[in-house]
Scaffold this motif. Structure first.
Motif: not given
Length: 357
Positions: A243-252
């Motif tokens: 997970l990349k914390r500040m990356d919304s695409k990674s969170q999704l």
């Protein structure tokens, strides 16, 4: 009177000397006893605060109980070497007791708790801890590597064999240093039953303690950790979710992968606070884990970790204090409303922490 201010941190300075009079204050104006502005001789004495201080500070004088703003550039002035020495020389300042306030910091619930004083024993215990975990990680990783093709063939999603190796690694590492007491093991779902596990997060030691439970759940971890030799590689083999914390695409993508794993019989593990608590108090919960549970209709298993933050405080991972850890596994809860699941889980964990005092 309510006073609102914007900076994320403030430095509170309590003046210990009573010899100075109020005549040296130079406030531009005063409102209901609140003086805005103060003279340089009331500035707090603290060097190298450029990383922590904001652009304003509060000066509190003990004798008169006044509160005043110092409109200075803390980043510039506090960063000067030997700044406190020059102020003492020029203005003959007495000492200040300096404390940090996190009242305006998002997600915090209180001031930092006093950490145990670092001693030689704790340092040696820390070195022993990492020596044992490094030595065991090498040969256990090789065992995991050999077993990996068979795991992918026979148990691609749960990877119970890898989780068993991880449990051995964590148990061998922690047992010589920390006594772990479990409560509520009967509340654990069967190993093959998918579930969403959630817990409070106090320390780097939490991962070791949770691995000793022996359930094949998938952790969510920062992508940078996967670059660490041995440990990062083992996480990849175990199927830990990046997970990349500040990356919304990674969170999704992380949420989608969690849902997919649960549908295929695996379990996932979340720290809903999102990061380790700095003061030992429970932070606010994010709803991601509970949205997954509500959508997939699997139970949420709340777990309370007690004592890990005092043994290995956040930010001081090189030491290992003495003490014991208690793991409380609560009864699973289930529902279709993520908001309700989030609130109920947090209340359960908060109650357990409050009972331990």
């Amino acid at each position: 009177m309510e006073v609102t201010f914007q900076p994320s941190h403030a430095v509170l300075c309590h003046k210990q000397s009573r010899s100075a009079s109020t005549s040296s204050l130079l406030p531009p104006f005063t409102y209901k006893g609140l003086s805005i502005g103060c003279s340089p001789c009331r500035w707090p004495i603290l060097a190298n605060l450029s990383k922590f201080a904001c652009r304003s500070v509060l000066c509190i004088q003990r004798k008169h109980g006044g509160i005043s703003w110092c409109n200075i550039d803390a980043k510039e002035d506090f960063g000067r070497p030997n700044y406190d020495i020059r102020l003492h020389t020029q203005h003959r300042l007495s000492r200040y007791a300096v404390g940090r306030s996190g009242l305006t910091e998002a997600g915090t619930t209180g001031a930092d708790y006093p950490l145990p004083e670092v001693n030689t024993v704790s340092k040696f215990r820390g070195m022993g801890f990492y020596a044992i975990t490094s030595f065991n990680a090498i040969y256990l990783f090789l065992l995991m590597l050999v077993a990996h093709p068979f795991v992918l063939l026979l148990d691609r999603y749960r990877r119970k064999a890898h989780m068993f190796i991880a449990k051995v690694w964590a148990t061998v590492t922690v047992t010589p240093f920390v006594k772990i007491k479990f409560e509520g093991l009967e509340n654990l779902p069967p190993p093959d039953a998918p579930a969403v596990y959630v817990s409070n997060h106090q320390s780097f030691l939490d991962i070791y303690v949770l691995l000793t439970i022996g359930r094949p759940f998938k952790f969510i971890s920062k992508t940078s950790i996967f670059l660490y030799p041995i440990v990062g590689w083992a996480m990849f083999l175990m199927g830990v979710i990046p997970l990349k914390r500040m990356d919304s695409k990674s969170q999704l993508e992380c949420l989608k992968r969690c849902i997919d794993l649960i549908k295929k019989g695996a379990s996932v593990f979340f720290f809903p606070e999102g990061t380790r608590s700095k003061d030992g108090k429970l932070g606010s919960f994010k709803k991601g884990a509970f949205s997954i549970a509500a959508k997939t209709k699997v139970p949420v298993v709340p777990i309370t970790l007690i004592g890990t933050g005092k043994i290995m405080p956040p930010g001081r991972e090189a030491i290992l204090n003495t003490g014991s850890v208690k793991v409380v596994i609560h009864k699973p809860i289930q529902g279709n409303d993520a908001e309700v699941l989030c609130s109920e889980s947090r209340n359960i964990i908060a109650d357990a922490l409050n009972r331990q005092g």
